[in-house]
Design a protein around this motif. Structure first.
Motif, PDB file in Angstrom:
ATOM      1  N   MET A 290      -7.712   0.862  -8.277  1.00  0.00           N
ATOM      2  CA  MET A 290      -6.751   0.196  -8.004  1.00  0.00           C
ATOM      3  C   MET A 290      -6.269   0.733  -6.449  1.00  0.00           C
ATOM      4  SD  MET A 290      -4.233  -0.282 -11.166  1.00  0.00           S
ATOM      5  CE  MET A 290      -3.693  -1.717 -10.737  1.00  0.00           C
ATOM      6  N   LYS A 291      -5.629  -0.238  -5.706  1.00  0.00           N
ATOM      7  CA  LYS A 291      -5.055   0.430  -4.600  1.00  0.00           C
ATOM      8  C   LYS A 291      -3.714   0.009  -4.331  1.00  0.00           C
ATOM      9  CE  LYS A 291      -6.193   0.472   0.288  1.00  0.00           C
ATOM     10  NZ  LYS A 291      -6.160  -0.378   1.501  1.00  0.00           N
ATOM     11  N   LEU A 292      -2.808   0.848  -3.855  1.00  0.00           N
ATOM     12  CA  LEU A 292      -1.432   0.592  -3.470  1.00  0.00           C
ATOM     13  C   LEU A 292      -1.344  -0.553  -2.424  1.00  0.00           C
ATOM     14  CD1 LEU A 292       1.477   1.416  -3.974  1.00  0.00           C
ATOM     15  CD2 LEU A 292       1.157   3.167  -2.300  1.00  0.00           C
ATOM     16  N   ARG A 293      -0.354  -1.669  -2.489  1.00  0.00           N
ATOM     17  CA  ARG A 293      -0.589  -2.554  -1.426  1.00  0.00           C
ATOM     18  C   ARG A 293       0.209  -1.835  -0.121  1.00  0.00           C
ATOM     19  NH1 ARG A 293       2.081  -7.446  -4.720  1.00  0.00           N
ATOM     20  NH2 ARG A 293      -0.016  -8.332  -5.674  1.00  0.00           N
ATOM     21  N   LEU A 294       1.327  -1.134  -0.264  1.00  0.00           N
ATOM     22  CA  LEU A 294       1.910  -0.440   0.833  1.00  0.00           C
ATOM     23  C   LEU A 294       2.828   0.616   0.214  1.00  0.00           C
ATOM     24  CD1 LEU A 294       5.211  -1.423   1.237  1.00  0.00           C
ATOM     25  CD2 LEU A 294       3.877  -3.518   1.817  1.00  0.00           C
ATOM     26  N   ASP A 295       2.954   1.526   1.129  1.00  0.00           N
ATOM     27  CA  ASP A 295       4.123   2.686   0.649  1.00  0.00           C
ATOM     28  C   ASP A 295       5.197   2.136   1.021  1.00  0.00           C
ATOM     29  OD1 ASP A 295       5.615   4.813   0.377  1.00  0.00           O
ATOM     30  OD2 ASP A 295       4.132   6.305   0.706  1.00  0.00           O
ATOM     31  N   TYR A 296       6.398   1.572   0.408  1.00  0.00           N
ATOM     32  CA  TYR A 296       7.393   1.284   0.906  1.00  0.00           C
ATOM     33  C   TYR A 296       8.411   2.326   1.344  1.00  0.00           C
ATOM     34  CZ  TYR A 296       9.933   2.912  -3.352  1.00  0.00           C
ATOM     35  OH  TYR A 296      10.624   3.668  -4.269  1.00  0.00           O
ATOM     36  N   ARG A 297       8.101   3.544   0.656  1.00  0.00           N
ATOM     37  CA  ARG A 297       9.060   4.355   1.115  1.00  0.00           C
ATOM     38  C   ARG A 297       8.704   4.791   2.642  1.00  0.00           C
ATOM     39  NH1 ARG A 297       6.617   8.863  -2.883  1.00  0.00           N
ATOM     40  NH2 ARG A 297       4.896   8.186  -1.563  1.00  0.00           N
ATOM     41  N   GLU A 298       7.483   4.719   3.157  1.00  0.00           N
ATOM     42  CA  GLU A 298       7.379   4.742   4.605  1.00  0.00           C
ATOM     43  C   GLU A 298       7.524   3.458   5.510  1.00  0.00           C
ATOM     44  OE1 GLU A 298       3.261   6.033   5.269  1.00  0.00           O
ATOM     45  OE2 GLU A 298       3.532   7.783   3.999  1.00  0.00           O
ATOM     46  N   ALA A 299       7.266   2.398   4.715  1.00  0.00           N
ATOM     47  CA  ALA A 299       7.459   1.075   5.450  1.00  0.00           C
ATOM     48  C   ALA A 299       8.857   0.772   5.720  1.00  0.00           C
ATOM     49  CB  ALA A 299       6.894   0.159   4.683  1.00  0.00           C
ATOM     50  N   ASN A 300       9.763   1.235   4.921  1.00  0.00           N
ATOM     51  CA  ASN A 300      11.216   1.242   4.974  1.00  0.00           C
ATOM     52  C   ASN A 300      11.951   2.042   4.239  1.00  0.00           C
ATOM     53  OD1 ASN A 300      13.796   0.125   5.004  1.00  0.00           O
ATOM     54  ND2 ASN A 300      12.940  -2.087   5.103  1.00  0.00           N
ATOM     55  N   PRO A 301      12.247   3.316   4.931  1.00  0.00           N
ATOM     56  CA  PRO A 301      13.050   4.498   4.173  1.00  0.00           C
ATOM     57  C   PRO A 301      14.214   4.038   3.650  1.00  0.00           C
ATOM     58  CG  PRO A 301      11.842   5.236   6.038  1.00  0.00           C
ATOM     59  CD  PRO A 301      11.796   3.587   6.410  1.00  0.00           C
ATOM     60  N   ALA A 302      14.931   2.967   4.596  1.00  0.00           N
ATOM     61  CA  ALA A 302      16.240   2.581   4.094  1.00  0.00           C
ATOM     62  C   ALA A 302      16.373   1.845   2.895  1.00  0.00           C
ATOM     63  CB  ALA A 302      16.915   1.596   5.384  1.00  0.00           C
ATOM     64  N   ALA A 303      15.337   1.500   2.518  1.00  0.00           N
ATOM     65  CA  ALA A 303      15.294   0.690   1.251  1.00  0.00           C
ATOM     66  C   ALA A 303      15.206   1.680  -0.071  1.00  0.00           C
ATOM     67  CB  ALA A 303      13.971  -0.016   1.141  1.00  0.00           C
ATOM     68  N   LEU A 304      14.623   2.842   0.189  1.00  0.00           N
ATOM     69  CA  LEU A 304      14.289   3.759  -0.780  1.00  0.00           C
ATOM     70  C   LEU A 304      15.708   4.401  -0.842  1.00  0.00           C
ATOM     71  CD1 LEU A 304      12.711   5.781  -2.707  1.00  0.00           C
ATOM     72  CD2 LEU A 304      12.445   7.091  -0.572  1.00  0.00           C
ATOM     73  N   GLN A 305      16.400   4.766   0.132  1.00  0.00           N
ATOM     74  CA  GLN A 305      17.663   5.303  -0.105  1.00  0.00           C
ATOM     75  C   GLN A 305      18.839   4.526  -0.592  1.00  0.00           C
ATOM     76  OE1 GLN A 305      18.329   8.562   0.894  1.00  0.00           O
ATOM     77  NE2 GLN A 305      16.095   8.496   0.809  1.00  0.00           N
ATOM     78  N   ALA A 306      18.865   3.178  -0.429  1.00  0.00           N
ATOM     79  CA  ALA A 306      19.596   2.265  -1.087  1.00  0.00           C
ATOM     80  C   ALA A 306      19.486   2.343  -2.476  1.00  0.00           C
ATOM     81  CB  ALA A 306      19.406   0.702  -0.516  1.00  0.00           C
ATOM     82  N   LEU A 307      17.957   2.361  -3.005  1.00  0.00           N
ATOM     83  CA  LEU A 307      18.001   2.313  -4.620  1.00  0.00           C
ATOM     84  C   LEU A 307      18.141   3.918  -4.915  1.00  0.00           C
ATOM     85  CD1 LEU A 307      14.432   0.486  -4.937  1.00  0.00           C
ATOM     86  CD2 LEU A 307      16.732   0.029  -5.989  1.00  0.00           C
ATOM     87  N   ILE A 308      17.882   4.931  -4.375  1.00  0.00           N
ATOM     88  CA  ILE A 308      18.385   6.121  -4.484  1.00  0.00           C
ATOM     89  C   ILE A 308      19.788   6.247  -4.966  1.00  0.00           C
ATOM     90  CG2 ILE A 308      18.471   8.632  -3.964  1.00  0.00           C
ATOM     91  CD1 ILE A 308      15.614   8.099  -2.693  1.00  0.00           C
ATOM     92  N   LYS A 309      20.578   5.774  -4.058  1.00  0.00           N
ATOM     93  CA  LYS A 309      22.013   5.558  -4.273  1.00  0.00           C
ATOM     94  C   LYS A 309      22.440   5.016  -5.502  1.00  0.00           C
ATOM     95  CE  LYS A 309      26.371   4.889  -1.893  1.00  0.00           C
ATOM     96  NZ  LYS A 309      27.134   4.968  -0.725  1.00  0.00           N
ATOM     97  N   LEU A 310      21.765   3.556  -5.535  1.00  0.00           N
ATOM     98  CA  LEU A 310      22.071   2.966  -6.715  1.00  0.00           C
ATOM     99  C   LEU A 310      21.799   3.790  -8.109  1.00  0.00           C
ATOM    100  CD1 LEU A 310      22.940   0.189  -8.476  1.00  0.00           C
ATOM    101  CD2 LEU A 310      20.704  -0.628  -7.911  1.00  0.00           C
ATOM    102  N   GLU A 311      20.450   4.181  -8.122  1.00  0.00           N
ATOM    103  CA  GLU A 311      20.175   5.021  -9.277  1.00  0.00           C
ATOM    104  C   GLU A 311      21.147   6.238  -9.510  1.00  0.00           C
ATOM    105  OE1 GLU A 311      17.734   6.090 -12.560  1.00  0.00           O
ATOM    106  OE2 GLU A 311      17.518   4.371 -11.249  1.00  0.00           O
TER     107      GLU A 311
END
Length: 149
Positions: free
Chosen positions: A1-22
């Motif tokens: 299996m292969k990861l399509r993309l690393d969203y953490r690198e592609a858009n760090p703001a998205a990761l931060q938003a989810l971390i805040k929600l979590e």
């Protein structure tokens, strides 16, 4: 299996938003067992292998039994879950599958027997958080161990 993309690198703001929600959802839900039950059941429904692997592992770490972990998918068919846990699992299913029937009044009433209004909102936030994580993981092709390779 292969990861399509690393969203953490592609858009760090998205990761931060989810971390805040979590983080907010975690603060609103101090019962770690209930929190993991929510995460496991939503991840089962959504078919998110990455999150299911993570949260069953987390549940084991806090002392959840293999039997209960294995039977969350059929929680209605076993006496292993308390009335409070059953109410949370029913709410998790209703919110995860919200387009099917919304949140029926009987589920709301059962949850409210066990939780205050503020706690009910906390449960909603927990279900929203894991559904967001599931959708990110599925859309980007995440799978168990994908960040370890």
């Amino acid at each position: 299996m292969k990861l399509r993309l690393d969203y953490r690198e592609a858009n760090p703001a998205a990761l931060q938003a989810l971390i805040k929600l979590e983080g907010t959802a975690m603060q609103m839900n101090p019962d770690k067992t209930l929190y993991e039950l929510i995460k496991i059941r939503a991840s089962q429904i959504n078919g998110c292998a990455f999150c299911l692997d993570m949260h069953t592992t987390d549940a084991r770490k806090i002392g959840e039994s293999e039997q209960r972990i294995n039977l969350i998918v059929v929680w209605r068919e076993t006496p292993l879950f308390t009335e409070k846990e059953r109410a949370v699992l029913a709410l998790t299913e209703a919110l995860t599958l919200v387009a099917n029937a919304g949140v029926p009044q009987e589920i709301y009433e059962e949850v409210r027997k066990h939780f205050t209004e503020a706690e009910y909102v906390g449960l909603i936030m927990a279900v929203n958080a894991i559904n967001s994580w599931n959708r990110i993981a599925i859309a980007t092709g995440m799978f168990p161990g994908c960040y370890e390779a």
